[in-house]
Design a protein around this motif. Sequence first.
Motif, mmCIF file in Angstrom:
data_model
loop_
_atom_site.group_PDB
_atom_site.id
_atom_site.type_symbol
_atom_site.label_atom_id
_atom_site.label_comp_id
_atom_site.label_asym_id
_atom_site.label_seq_id
_atom_site.Cartn_x
_atom_site.Cartn_y
_atom_site.Cartn_z
ATOM 1 N N PRO A 90 -10.503 4.793 -0.021
ATOM 2 C CA PRO A 90 -9.086 4.815 0.365
ATOM 3 C C PRO A 90 -8.851 4.521 1.843
ATOM 4 N N GLY A 119 0.807 -1.213 0.000
ATOM 5 C CA GLY A 119 0.000 0.000 0.000
ATOM 6 C C GLY A 119 0.839 1.261 0.000
ATOM 7 N N PRO A 120 0.367 2.244 0.723
ATOM 8 C CA PRO A 120 1.017 3.546 0.686
ATOM 9 C C PRO A 120 2.306 3.592 1.506
ATOM 10 N N PRO A 169 -5.732 9.947 2.337
ATOM 11 C CA PRO A 169 -6.770 9.169 1.659
ATOM 12 C C PRO A 169 -7.531 9.973 0.606
ATOM 13 N N PHE A 217 -5.475 10.082 -2.436
ATOM 14 C CA PHE A 217 -5.448 8.742 -2.989
ATOM 15 C C PHE A 217 -6.766 8.410 -3.692
ATOM 16 N N SER A 218 -7.859 8.861 -3.100
ATOM 17 C CA SER A 218 -9.173 8.605 -3.690
ATOM 18 C C SER A 218 -9.285 9.232 -5.073
ATOM 19 N N ILE A 260 -6.989 7.282 -7.475
ATOM 20 C CA ILE A 260 -7.419 5.944 -7.864
ATOM 21 C C ILE A 260 -8.657 5.993 -8.751
ATOM 22 N N GLN A 301 -12.771 -0.698 -7.082
ATOM 23 C CA GLN A 301 -12.626 0.443 -6.181
ATOM 24 C C GLN A 301 -12.280 1.725 -6.919
ATOM 25 N N SER A 330 -14.535 5.008 -6.507
ATOM 26 C CA SER A 330 -13.988 6.321 -6.172
ATOM 27 C C SER A 330 -14.522 7.380 -7.123
ATOM 28 N N GLN A 388 -8.891 0.983 2.339
ATOM 29 C CA GLN A 388 -7.652 0.413 1.818
ATOM 30 C C GLN A 388 -6.512 0.612 2.808
ATOM 31 N N LEU A 389 -6.503 1.774 3.448
ATOM 32 C CA LEU A 389 -5.474 2.063 4.452
ATOM 33 C C LEU A 389 -5.583 1.067 5.614
#
Lengths: 547, 411
Positions: free
Chosen positions: B259, A52-53, A240, A243-244, A247, A513, A517, B262-263
């Motif tokens: 997200p 992930g991140p 997030p 990221f949203s 994505i 996902q 988003s 996902q985190l």
Amino acid sequence: MKLEQATSPTSVPDRPSGHRYRFVVTWHAALAVFFVVAFIGAITGPGADLVGPFRHILVGLSAFGMIANIFVVAPLHRHRDMGRTVSIMVNYLTIVVSAAVLLSRVGVFEGFDELATRFEGAIYWLLVPFVGWLWMLFSDRIGQPHLRRGGTWMVRGGAVVFIFAMGIIDGVVAIAGELVDVRSLVLVALIAGAAYAMRVMWGARARNDYGTTSWRQEQIEGLLFLSPNVLGFLFFFAGPLVFSLFISFWDWDALGDKSFVGFDNYFDLFRVDIAFMESSTAPASEALKTNYAEAFRFNLFGQNILISAIDRAFWQSLRNIVIFLAVAVPASVIPGLVVANLLNSKLPGMKFFRAVLFIPSIAGVIGISLIWRQLFNASVGWLNYLLTVFLPGDYEIRWLTDQSTALFAIAIVFAWMTFGFNSVLFVAGLQGIPVGLYEAARLDGASSWQQFRYITLPMLKPTTFFVVAITTINSIQMFEIVFVLMTPPEGPGNSTLTPVLYLYQQGFQNFSQGYASAVSWVLFGFIFCITLVQFKRNKSNGTEAMA
Amino acid sequence: MSRRTSPPRTRKRKVSAALTYAVLIGFSVIVLFPFVVAFSTSLKAPADVYNYPPTLIPRAPATVEVTGFDEPAPLLDLEIDGETVEVALVEDGVSAGVYAPVATPDDESTYLLLDDDDFVGSGERMAVLVNGREREREIGTATYEDESIEVVRVRSTTAARFVVPDDPTVEYFGLPSDGEPVKTTSLRTENFGEVLELQRLDRALTNSILVTLLVVFGQVFTSVLGGYAFARLRFKGRDQIFMMYLGSIMIPFVVLIVPLHQLMVSMGWINGIVSLIVPFIFSAYGTFLMRQFFLSIPRSLEEAALIDGASRWTILWRIMVPLSRPPIAALSAFAFLYAWNSFLWPVLTISLGNEENRVLTLALQVLGGRAGDNPHLVLAGVMIAIVPPVLAFIAAQRHFVEGVAAQGMKG
């Protein structure tokens, strides 16, 4: 907390403290080396396996640590205040990040589940501090501060007993056992070193030696006070959020494989095709393009129009939410306005009514939905029974399973739940209207209706806009009511599919996902437009009032 | 104003006050009625739930203690000679006989149900129709309602024995279905205990308490610190950060769920209680609320302490926080309701089957699906979930409503 003893500007003894500063300088040099290693590791070695991140976060953090530590050495050595500031910040961040990683390594975060088990076992002990707290509140209420002390002791003692009852002690011992491990010990050393260095730099003597101005001190304190908030904000909100958006331009199944699709997610959502049919009953297949499905069909000026879309369900959810808004928002706002005008009268007992009307908005949407599911029951439910009693005829409406009533039923629940909240907002607006206006109108012989029509309504315009905006925004995000009331949640024939429910299904049942988003950003777009309109209206209204 | 001297005005005022109350009471009834229904259903017995028309008062078949019998006997209304008598069903399945008066042996509507002890056979027989066939049956005399009548015993059956509760010597024979069960108000409080055992709702309840407590404390702590920094300390970027905070309040949570989920996955927090707590102890709204209040506290209060050498930390907790009870109460109430009632996020991170880590809203949703046929239990669970926020609201009502109203004024 160390901040406490440090800020007081006590007199500075003459004893030289150069060796302490030398430690700090060496410490930062060592940290710089550490972060160089970490940076290389993050790019090439074991860091590449991180999920992930975290890989990006590790790269960013170690790069930042590397640069900051290298550059802090020189000013620190030359006793520049800038060096002190940066040193404190770097050490603080080192402590926070290392502590977070350490807590995660020793399993504190998973330990919350264990905590929940112990909490359940010890729950009755929680009554002691709770009663003590009530005691404190009560002694405050009756104005007997000397009684308060008993409550205070009960809270403190009860809290200690509760902690023992939960077995926190052996929990801590178990966690401490986890620390015996090379990586954990490195983290502990990082925390300890950074804490000591921070303490040295924070002290009054260092402040003196580095010529810290009170302005700069305030700067550090401000950032430190804000830091828990800002770190949480960055990690759980801003990160997030970015990221949203990122994505939403990818086709991503949340598992790994992702491919860049640009704006295709957004285009797929909105792509529609309009066709003219020969008759209203003609099968749609004649007019459909590949991948398109029939969304709506209607008759306009004698033309049979068929609208098809790639994502039919999304369009259905939009149609549902528009119908829902048209019913639920007036049904919630208008009673709210009526009730607010009554609540605003100076009669006794209005606080009681205000509290009663507020209850649905606090009681919790899940419980409320479960209650209404009983009321909507077609054969033995109260709603049909009351209709049968008060209106002619027998009613056996299948509120929730009939395609034509399901959305309406949801709107009833929503309006019932929110109108009391809206009335409180309206009352606040009403109280802002100058009483003089009404007095003048009464002198001129205006009737109550005229007063309402020509004073209350115009003066209440900003509040009304605000209430309508809030109610609209809340109803666009409706999810819980349909999720609990309807089985399946999307209702018969997708009749209660809402955009958020659609987002949920796409993101967490189909695992698209990236697409989900995109849906969420489209929703945000709608909400943002409403907010913007509301904001603009208010602004122009405000300037009118000023002029 | 000539309020007191002009009667028509006063009357008009009274009428409008009465109208106001009437409409408000009407709305209050609409608001409270579903809760009343839920509360009454939560106290109902299973058999009482599906009665139509529905009733608000939970009722159950009444029983009565009859001297000479161990068990409490069901109470029934029995119609005897056009009069309704309240009797207790003391014995079921008593062997009894169906008798026909000798005058009308084949008319089933005149059949009598009698205790065989009340029949004295004469040894003679006569022909009667039994199930369409002619049979020879014994004739005799029987006592029926203190009179002796001549009857023929058609067949044997089982019957129920009723007695008048006050005077157990007065007996009646009949079928159990002859009587209409007497219902009395009966509150089935066991529902609450029962539902807590179901689906581990007790664990879900303590989980909700734990999550709510930690979220409230966490939010108050970070918001007090952040609000103080925004209100009182000058530092570079403060106003920019504050504008970002204000803007973030506007962004709907649904934009974050993908997200953030996902985190949680990448941190291994999925299905863990921690995922319900840690992301929610930071609140832009709470920070804003505290900042606004801190701004209204005069600076002079702090300056004296600063000159005395107190640190910012001490000033914040010793001077500012004790003065800030109203906003802290409002913030606590908001955080409480948010944490207690949240559903969308828990449904994403905690799997519905995870009985250990479910919170109350999730468990209720599962219960509503699985125990859908037992509304009395589901609604008992709902009442358990509703009571804490309502109590919290009553306790902090003033701060709470003012907080909401302030929101309205801001808009």
